[in-house]
Design a protein around this motif. Structure first.
Motif, PDB file in Angstrom:
ATOM      1  N   UNK A 109      12.652  65.257  45.231  1.00 53.79           N
ATOM      2  CA  UNK A 109      11.591  65.464  44.118  1.00 53.79           C
ATOM      3  C   UNK A 109      10.127  65.651  45.136  1.00 53.79           C
ATOM      4  N   UNK A 110       9.911  64.519  45.659  1.00 55.87           N
ATOM      5  CA  UNK A 110       8.563  64.501  46.443  1.00 55.87           C
ATOM      6  C   UNK A 110       8.618  65.780  47.377  1.00 55.87           C
ATOM      7  N   UNK A 111       9.761  65.722  48.387  1.00 56.13           N
ATOM      8  CA  UNK A 111       9.531  67.045  49.353  1.00 56.13           C
ATOM      9  C   UNK A 111       9.705  68.218  48.679  1.00 56.13           C
ATOM     10  N   UNK A 112      10.350  68.436  47.638  1.00 55.22           N
ATOM     11  CA  UNK A 112      10.228  69.711  46.856  1.00 55.22           C
ATOM     12  C   UNK A 112       8.935  70.101  46.382  1.00 55.22           C
ATOM     13  N   UNK A 113       8.322  69.005  45.885  1.00 55.36           N
ATOM     14  CA  UNK A 113       7.259  69.192  45.064  1.00 55.36           C
ATOM     15  C   UNK A 113       5.917  69.648  46.177  1.00 55.36           C
ATOM     16  N   UNK A 114       6.109  69.105  47.352  1.00 48.32           N
ATOM     17  CA  UNK A 114       5.156  69.566  48.500  1.00 48.32           C
ATOM     18  C   UNK A 114       5.578  70.926  49.000  1.00 48.32           C
ATOM     19  N   UNK A 115       6.981  71.418  48.953  1.00 47.62           N
ATOM     20  CA  UNK A 115       7.050  72.483  49.115  1.00 47.62           C
ATOM     21  C   UNK A 115       6.713  73.791  48.304  1.00 47.62           C
ATOM     22  N   UNK A 116       6.579  73.307  46.944  1.00 45.46           N
ATOM     23  CA  UNK A 116       6.224  74.279  45.970  1.00 45.46           C
ATOM     24  C   UNK A 116       4.735  74.436  45.947  1.00 45.46           C
ATOM     25  N   UNK A 117       4.017  73.237  46.386  1.00 47.22           N
ATOM     26  CA  UNK A 117       2.427  73.499  46.708  1.00 47.22           C
ATOM     27  C   UNK A 117       2.395  74.590  47.965  1.00 47.22           C
ATOM     28  N   UNK A 118       3.126  74.614  48.769  1.00 46.11           N
ATOM     29  CA  UNK A 118       2.937  75.382  50.096  1.00 46.11           C
ATOM     30  C   UNK A 118       3.656  76.710  49.873  1.00 46.11           C
ATOM     31  N   UNK A 119       4.286  76.881  48.819  1.00 47.60           N
ATOM     32  CA  UNK A 119       4.772  78.166  48.333  1.00 47.60           C
ATOM     33  C   UNK A 119       6.237  78.434  49.129  1.00 47.60           C
ATOM     34  N   UNK A 120       7.019  77.377  49.331  1.00 49.00           N
ATOM     35  CA  UNK A 120       8.265  77.323  50.035  1.00 49.00           C
ATOM     36  C   UNK A 120       9.339  76.928  49.199  1.00 49.00           C
ATOM     37  N   UNK A 121       9.122  76.615  48.033  1.00 48.26           N
ATOM     38  CA  UNK A 121      10.125  76.451  47.058  1.00 48.26           C
ATOM     39  C   UNK A 121       9.916  76.786  45.722  1.00 48.26           C
ATOM     40  N   UNK A 122      10.775  77.082  44.846  1.00 47.77           N
ATOM     41  CA  UNK A 122      10.400  77.598  43.441  1.00 47.77           C
ATOM     42  C   UNK A 122      10.094  76.416  42.588  1.00 47.77           C
ATOM     43  N   UNK A 123       9.187  76.503  41.573  1.00 50.36           N
ATOM     44  CA  UNK A 123       8.963  75.446  40.657  1.00 50.36           C
ATOM     45  C   UNK A 123      10.281  75.330  39.708  1.00 50.36           C
ATOM     46  N   UNK A 124      11.179  76.093  39.448  1.00 46.13           N
ATOM     47  CA  UNK A 124      12.201  76.072  38.579  1.00 46.13           C
ATOM     48  C   UNK A 124      13.334  74.860  39.304  1.00 46.13           C
ATOM     49  N   UNK A 125      13.288  75.238  40.476  1.00 44.43           N
ATOM     50  CA  UNK A 125      14.089  74.255  41.215  1.00 44.43           C
ATOM     51  C   UNK A 125      13.570  72.734  41.320  1.00 44.43           C
ATOM     52  N   UNK A 126      12.297  72.767  41.136  1.00 40.76           N
ATOM     53  CA  UNK A 126      11.518  71.091  41.073  1.00 40.76           C
ATOM     54  C   UNK A 126      11.862  70.828  39.707  1.00 40.76           C
ATOM     55  N   UNK A 127      11.715  71.823  38.835  1.00 41.30           N
ATOM     56  CA  UNK A 127      11.776  71.165  37.605  1.00 41.30           C
ATOM     57  C   UNK A 127      13.305  70.517  37.031  1.00 41.30           C
ATOM     58  N   UNK A 128      14.202  71.454  37.840  1.00 42.34           N
ATOM     59  CA  UNK A 128      15.715  70.958  37.429  1.00 42.34           C
ATOM     60  C   UNK A 128      15.943  69.718  38.025  1.00 42.34           C
ATOM     61  N   UNK A 129      15.437  69.359  39.255  1.00 46.09           N
ATOM     62  CA  UNK A 129      15.434  68.243  39.772  1.00 46.09           C
ATOM     63  C   UNK A 129      14.868  66.974  39.186  1.00 46.09           C
ATOM     64  N   UNK A 130      13.755  67.154  38.459  1.00 47.04           N
ATOM     65  CA  UNK A 130      12.957  66.325  37.553  1.00 47.04           C
ATOM     66  C   UNK A 130      13.976  66.195  36.560  1.00 47.04           C
ATOM     67  N   UNK A 131      14.620  67.229  36.095  1.00 49.77           N
ATOM     68  CA  UNK A 131      15.517  66.855  34.639  1.00 49.77           C
ATOM     69  C   UNK A 131      16.702  65.768  35.096  1.00 49.77           C
ATOM     70  N   UNK A 132      17.227  66.260  36.256  1.00 49.05           N
ATOM     71  CA  UNK A 132      18.354  65.274  36.683  1.00 49.05           C
ATOM     72  C   UNK A 132      17.735  63.864  36.895  1.00 49.05           C
ATOM     73  N   UNK A 133      16.556  63.820  37.523  1.00 48.25           N
ATOM     74  CA  UNK A 133      15.960  62.359  37.591  1.00 48.25           C
ATOM     75  C   UNK A 133      15.678  61.729  36.501  1.00 48.25           C
ATOM     76  N   UNK A 134      15.328  62.306  35.494  1.00 44.46           N
ATOM     77  CA  UNK A 134      15.133  61.584  34.182  1.00 44.46           C
ATOM     78  C   UNK A 134      16.495  61.183  33.651  1.00 44.46           C
TER      79      UNK A 134
END
Length: 453
Positions: free
Chosen positions: A178-203
């Motif tokens: 999640x931390x890596x993907x969050x950084x990638x989202x900020x840099x435009x290298x990953x989608x926010x929806x992918x980050x949200x799915x990771x956070x759902x799984x983490x929860x």
């Protein structure tokens, strides 16, 4: 006889009660603590003491019975007797009234009775001794029950903790992702929806972790209850050593099941013995009985309360003694066939016990055969699940690497992670089921107390 032994790591011994809150408790230490502190077992041991006292009570019937008695009587108003007047020097045909007895009477007496022959008493003595052995066997049965229950709870608690460890590892991995993907989202290298799915799984993992922890705490409390340990005491268990089971994934020599070694069957045999004594006790009622007894009394009478004085001191009391010895023979003749009915009832009870022993023998043999099947099946399952964990871990690592390189999508990564978690939990469950089946084998062989060594 060869038998399967449990394989938890033995840790350093502990010297006192306070150290239980600080040291890790091995299975053997938990079992020894439970045998010393389980409340139900303590109650059973008190019943064993009761059995000894009952034997003493029955034995007393065969010993001399000695009793002493003292009595003082003050005849405030004496009985009046009407006698012919000529007896006291009066005119013939007249009646004279006389007071009977004296004002003060003192009696001290003692009796001794001894059964010379009484078949019921002799049979009762043998039955009482057998009853004392029955209470001891009940204690053994309760000890085995405590050992079995504590061992089961011990394994379940360890596996629950293993589930928590698996979830902790997955939470750690997903948190980093999640931390890596969050950084990638900020840099435009990953989608926010992918980050949200990771956070759902983490929860979801964190929720499962909370549930697993609650299950672990509940099982730990149940374990402490079985051990007779205070709920306020911290119970520390060693790191699970279930990995050693992997080396047992081969054919196992289970030994043989001997029904005579099972306490359940031996208790029924002892009940049969007790019932035989009960039948003999009923039959003993047909026999005559002979008892020897003797009594002695010393009596003092006076119209004045001067019995404590001596004759030289002016006492008017008269003292005399009496003694007798008797031999009593009692011959039962007819009781309306009550004794015969009691003997018939005893015979029916003996037949019922025979059927109970047959049913118990069949049940114990069935349990043994089923336990063997469970052990064999679980050995195969453990091997398969271990290979499945290794494969799932390999798939996850490969998928994660491809995801980092952009060659795999998030769905593939999350699916691989879910498969890995499922494989790890299935593996731990297979280990638990193996240990429980192994425990049933040890119980079937009548060797539960070997777990204490």
């Amino acid at each position: 006889m060869k038998r399967i032994m449990l394989t938890l790591i033995l840790l350093m011994g502990i010297g006192g009660y306070t150290s239980y809150a600080q040291s890790e408790l091995s299975l053997q230490e938990c079992l020894k603590y439970a045998l010393a502190n389980n409340q139900q077992l303590a109650r059973t041991r008190l019943e064993e003491d009761m059995g000894r006292f009952k034997t003493s009570e029955v034995r007393a019937r065969a010993l001399p019975q000695v009793n002493a008695q003292g009595q003082y009587t003050n005849n405030i108003k004496k009985q009046v007797l009407a006698v012919p007047g000529e007896i006291t020097g009066g005119a013939p045909g007249t009646t004279t009234l006389l007071q009977a007895g004296t004002t003060h009477n003192v009696t001290a007496s003692g009796t001794v009775t001894q059964e010379v022959y009484n078949q019921s008493v002799f049979t009762g003595l043998k039955a009482a001794k057998a009853g004392e052995e029955y209470y001891k066997m009940q204690t053994v049965q309760n000890e085995e029950t405590v050992i079995y229950n504590v061992t089961q709870l011990y394994y379940n608690t360890l596996v629950s903790r293993e589930k928590m460890i698996v979830l902790d590892a997955n939470i750690e991995k997903l948190t980093k992702l999640v931390e890596t993907t969050s950084s990638q989202v900020q840099n435009g290298l990953a989608r926010k929806i992918d980050l949200d799915r990771m956070r759902v799984n983490l929860t979801n993992y964190k929720t499962q972790r909370t549930q697993a922890q609650n299950q672990f705490l509940v099982q730990a409390n149940q374990l402490k209850q079985q051990m007779g340990m205070s709920m306020s005491t911290t119970l520390n268990l060693p790191s699970a050593s279930f990995r050693e089971i992997e080396n047992k994934a081969t054919l196992v020599d289970f030994g043989g099941m001997n029904v005579d070694s099972r306490i359940e069957y031996r208790l029924l045999k002892k009940q049969e013995e007790l019932q035989e004594f009960q039948k003999k006790a009923y039959l003993a009622e047909y026999y005559p009985s002979l008892a020897l007894s003797g009594n002695y009394s010393y009596n003092g009478i006076s119209n004045k309360f001067d019995m404590l004085k001596s004759k030289s001191g002016g006492s008017t009391a008269s003292w005399y003694d009496m003694a007798a010895v008797s031999l009593t023979l009692k011959i039962p003749i007819f009781d309306g066939w009550a004794r015969r009915s009691r003997v018939s009832q005893a015979n029916v009870t003996l037949k019922q016990l025979k059927k109970d022993m047959e049913a118990t023998t069949l049940s114990l043999n069935t349990q043994y055969e089923n336990a063997k099947l469970q052990v064999q099946n679980n050995l195969a399952t453990i091997k398969a699940q271990k290979e499945n964990v290794d494969l799932a871990n390999e798939v996850y690592n490969s998928t994660q690497n491809n995801y980092n390189l952009g060659l795999a999508n998030l769905t593939d990564l999350l699916d691989a992670e879910t498969s890995l978690t499922s494989a790890q939990n299935n593996y731990n469950e297979a280990l638990l089921q193996y240990k429980l089946a192994e425990l049933d084998i040890i119980k079937s062989n009548g060797n539960l107390k070997s777990l204490l060594n």
